[in-house]
Design a protein around this motif. Structure first.
Motif, PDB file in Angstrom:
ATOM      1  N   VAL A   1     -83.442 -48.531  38.303  1.00 53.99           N
ATOM      2  CA  VAL A   1     -84.405 -49.357  37.465  1.00 53.99           C
ATOM      3  C   VAL A   1     -83.569 -50.635  37.040  1.00 53.99           C
ATOM      4  CG1 VAL A   1     -85.666 -47.392  36.515  1.00 53.99           C
ATOM      5  CG2 VAL A   1     -83.796 -48.195  35.207  1.00 53.99           C
TER       6      VAL A   1
ATOM      7  N   SER B   1     -86.776 -52.901  32.148  1.00 51.83           N
ATOM      8  CA  SER B   1     -87.874 -53.720  31.648  1.00 51.83           C
ATOM      9  C   SER B   1     -87.629 -54.130  30.142  1.00 51.83           C
ATOM     10  CB  SER B   1     -89.428 -53.406  32.033  1.00 51.83           C
ATOM     11  OG  SER B   1     -89.631 -52.051  31.536  1.00 51.83           O
TER      12      SER B   1
ATOM     13  N   ALA C   1     -88.826 -47.014  40.981  1.00 53.33           N
ATOM     14  CA  ALA C   1     -90.234 -46.754  40.155  1.00 53.33           C
ATOM     15  C   ALA C   1     -90.961 -48.223  39.796  1.00 53.33           C
ATOM     16  CB  ALA C   1     -90.056 -46.357  38.864  1.00 53.33           C
ATOM     17  N   GLY C   2     -90.459 -49.275  40.403  1.00 52.45           N
ATOM     18  CA  GLY C   2     -90.838 -50.737  40.251  1.00 52.45           C
ATOM     19  C   GLY C   2     -92.417 -50.763  41.052  1.00 52.45           C
TER      20      GLY C   2
ATOM     21  N   GLY D   1     -90.283 -55.249  43.038  1.00 50.63           N
ATOM     22  CA  GLY D   1     -89.894 -53.906  43.179  1.00 50.63           C
ATOM     23  C   GLY D   1     -90.386 -53.156  44.488  1.00 50.63           C
TER      24      GLY D   1
ATOM     25  N   PHE E   1     -91.649 -43.494  42.312  1.00 54.79           N
ATOM     26  CA  PHE E   1     -92.551 -42.951  41.401  1.00 54.79           C
ATOM     27  C   PHE E   1     -93.526 -43.981  40.888  1.00 54.79           C
ATOM     28  CE2 PHE E   1     -88.571 -40.636  39.252  1.00 54.79           C
ATOM     29  CZ  PHE E   1     -88.547 -39.595  40.430  1.00 54.79           C
TER      30      PHE E   1
HETATM   31  C1  FMN Z   1     -93.071 -42.810  36.722  1.00 55.91           C
HETATM   32  C2  FMN Z   1     -92.217 -43.891  36.230  1.00 55.91           C
HETATM   33  C3  FMN Z   1     -90.831 -43.720  35.716  1.00 55.91           C
HETATM   34  C4  FMN Z   1     -89.983 -44.694  35.130  1.00 55.91           C
HETATM   35  N1  FMN Z   1     -88.983 -44.499  34.530  1.00 55.91           N
HETATM   36  C5  FMN Z   1     -88.151 -45.346  33.987  1.00 55.91           C
HETATM   37  C6  FMN Z   1     -86.860 -45.131  33.493  1.00 55.91           C
HETATM   38  O1  FMN Z   1     -86.424 -43.827  33.598  1.00 55.91           O
HETATM   39  N2  FMN Z   1     -86.215 -46.173  32.846  1.00 55.91           N
HETATM   40  C7  FMN Z   1     -86.615 -47.433  33.055  1.00 55.91           C
HETATM   41  O2  FMN Z   1     -86.157 -48.251  32.393  1.00 55.91           O
HETATM   42  N3  FMN Z   1     -87.943 -47.746  33.509  1.00 55.91           N
HETATM   43  C8  FMN Z   1     -88.569 -46.493  33.979  1.00 55.91           C
HETATM   44  N4  FMN Z   1     -89.764 -47.291  34.857  1.00 55.91           N
HETATM   45  C9  FMN Z   1     -90.205 -48.419  34.715  1.00 55.91           C
HETATM   46  C10 FMN Z   1     -89.882 -49.119  36.223  1.00 55.91           C
HETATM   47  O3  FMN Z   1     -88.323 -49.062  36.576  1.00 55.91           O
HETATM   48  C11 FMN Z   1     -90.371 -50.522  35.867  1.00 55.91           C
HETATM   49  O4  FMN Z   1     -89.363 -51.250  35.100  1.00 55.91           O
HETATM   50  C12 FMN Z   1     -91.605 -50.679  35.757  1.00 55.91           C
HETATM   51  O5  FMN Z   1     -92.506 -49.978  36.489  1.00 55.91           O
HETATM   52  C13 FMN Z   1     -92.189 -52.411  36.016  1.00 55.91           C
HETATM   53  O6  FMN Z   1     -91.853 -52.465  37.363  1.00 55.91           O
HETATM   54  P1  FMN Z   1     -91.563 -53.897  37.868  1.00 55.91           P
HETATM   55  O7  FMN Z   1     -90.655 -54.527  37.009  1.00 55.91           O
HETATM   56  O8  FMN Z   1     -91.391 -53.873  39.209  1.00 55.91           O
HETATM   57  O9  FMN Z   1     -92.790 -54.764  37.467  1.00 55.91           O
HETATM   58  C14 FMN Z   1     -90.569 -46.080  35.143  1.00 55.91           C
HETATM   59  C15 FMN Z   1     -91.802 -46.331  35.686  1.00 55.91           C
HETATM   60  C16 FMN Z   1     -92.432 -45.401  36.337  1.00 55.91           C
HETATM   61  C17 FMN Z   1     -94.007 -45.595  36.950  1.00 55.91           C
END
Ligand code: FMN
Length: 443
Positions: free
Chosen positions: A131, A134, A222-223, A228, A240
């Motif tokens: 990650v 955010s 997961a982004g 992402g 994810f």
């Molecule tokens: C199922 C799932 C699990 C995630 N787990 C984490 C996490 O453990 N820690 C974290 O900082 N962000 C987590 N995120 C956020 C993502 O890493 C990411 O910041 C967010 O989906 C926004 O994506 P973008 O920056 O590409 O727009 C998760 C997102 C999803 C959908």
């Protein structure tokens, strides 16, 4: 006839549940986020259910929500994932162990070491959820006054991935000869010094750990933004996702798998696993009642804040027990507002019920019997909305036990899920190849 493709199932372990009202549910363990005995029990039960992986999310600050909501939620605090997963590695034998680690606030040498260690300790069961973090509040916990901009975070993440995987390849798989006769512990010709000097990172190497059991721990992402998706298409082996409808899931699935060809990657080497909250009942009505009871435990103060965000409009003055009034257009997310209004109308929800639904968990949910839940999972799999799911349990232990005891056997009966592990590593479970060492391809 059994389906040729089978589901992959991860478990999203916010230990008390992802749902913010869960700790108040009858029979729930409200302290599970800091109670190792409970976590061990959950991991063992998931392993008995043949889950691919236990996924421990991580955040580097308490979640950035108003204190009115923060003070009512268990989801803002939890164990540090490596400490927890290392302990769980000793309490389990097969289930994969996936941890989140941030490319924005951590150093690649630290991350490479921790995952290599977890992979060795667990016999090849580690996965890294990359990650970029955010939550802007995390910056304040690391001596910074402001968060790096989104594009820069992803540029650094891309370089970070090259460095970490390069560090994992520091030694050939057969570098450690440990030859008592000659006194040679490892062959220096089979050690590579990375000497990376890039735009964001400078790391000499080599890593002071033997190559991980899986070559590289499984790469997870997961982004969902453009950056992402690009990072995922190039590097990820599991994603994810967070889509609320099958149509959205299918569009994401086609887009992401379609991008992989550009990088010479096989689309089957990336598993798309949307998060889904699963509420199991003996009848659909019972499952809906459980969900409604769960949602009712979300305190109105925090629920209404979530509704205001979803509508882009202050909802605090609405009659809690009346229907949702007409909402004027605003500049906030149009699709989010429309979805929220449609949900209220479709299910005839009061303002309170709507707010509690969104405040508890607003994402994809399968609420029904083992058969209707299996139907939905099968449809997503067959119609290419996903390769499986990251299951979120509504309350624990009951919701987890219900899934393993009732839904898993139904999926197995339909040939949609394994009845036993075929291999020992997380790569085996997910059907992923072991990457060659880029510096010692033949080793
Ligand atoms: C199922 C799932 C699990 C995630 N787990 C984490 C996490 O453990 N820690 C974290 O900082 N962000 C987590 N995120 C956020 C993502 O890493 C990411 O910041 C967010 O989906 C926004 O994506 P973008 O920056 O590409 O727009 C998760 C997102 C999803 C959908």
């Amino acid at each position: 006839m059994p389906s040729p493709r089978q589901l992959h199932l991860g478990a999203v372990m916010r230990p008390v549940s992802i749902h913010t009202g869960a700790w108040r549910y009858p029979g729930a363990y409200p302290d599970a986020n800091f109670n190792f005995a409970h976590l061990k029990r959950f991991a063992r039960k998931l392993e008995a259910g043949k889950f691919d992986a236990f996924f421990m999310a991580d955040h580097l600050a308490v979640l950035n929500m108003p204190v009115e909501a923060l003070k009512r939620s268990h989801t803002v605090t939890s164990f540090e994932p490596f400490t927890l997963l290392s302990a769980l590695a000793g309490a389990t034998e097969r289930i994969g162990l996936v941890a989140t680690a941030s490319t924005t606030f951590d150093a690649p040498y630290h991350i490479a070491r921790r995952f290599a260690s977890l992979d060795h300790i667990s016999g090849g069961r580690a996965g890294w959820n990359i990650v970029t973090t955010s939550n802007p509040d995390a910056a304040l916990n690391f001596g910074l006054t402001e968060h790096k901009e989104h594009g820069e975070r992803y540029d650094r993440a891309r370089e970070f991935y090259d460095v970490v995987t390069g560090l994992w390849d520091s030694f050939a798989d057969d570098a450690f000869t440990r030859d008592r006769e000659s006194g040679l512990y490892f062959d220096p010709d089979k050690m590579h010094v990375l000497d990376h000097k890039g735009e964001h990172l400078s790391v000499r190497g080599p890593l002071n750990i033997a190559r991980p059991v899986q070559g590289w721990p499984v790469i997870v992402q997961a982004g969902a933004s453009e950056a992402g998706r690009q990072l995922a298409a190039e590097t990820a082996e599991a994603v994810f996702a967070a889509h609320r409808t099958l149509a959205e899931g299918q569009a994401f699935y086609a887009d992401l798998k379609g991008r992989m060809a550009r990088f010479g990657r096989d689309p089957d080497h990336l598993k798309i696993l949307p998060g889904v909250l699963v509420v199991v009942g003996d009848s659909v009505e019972e499952a809906r009642e459980k969900r409604a009871l769960l949602d009712s435990f979300v305190h109105y103060d925090s629920a209404i804040a979530s509704l205001s965000i979803a509508l882009g409009h202050d909802a605090s003055g609405f009659d809690p027990d009346g229907p949702l009034p007409d909402i004027p257009d605003t500049n906030a997310s149009k699709s989010g507002r429309e979805r929220t209004i449609a949900l209220a109308r479709d299910e005839n929800l009061t303002v309170r019920q709507l707010a509690q639904r969104l405040g508890g968990y607003g994402g994809l949910a399968f609420v029904g019997t083992p058969a209707t839940i299996a139907d939905a999972m099968e449809q997503w799999l067959v119609e290419r909305g996903s390769d499986g799911f990251n299951v979120m349990f509504p309350y624990l232990p009951e919701g987890l036990d219900d899934f393993v005891d009732k839904v898993v056997p139904e999926l197995q009966r339909r040939g949609l899920f394994r009845t036993d592990y075929a291999g020992t590593t997380l790569r085996d479970h997910l059907g992923l190849p072991r990457p060659a060492n880029r510096f010692f391809p033949g080793s």
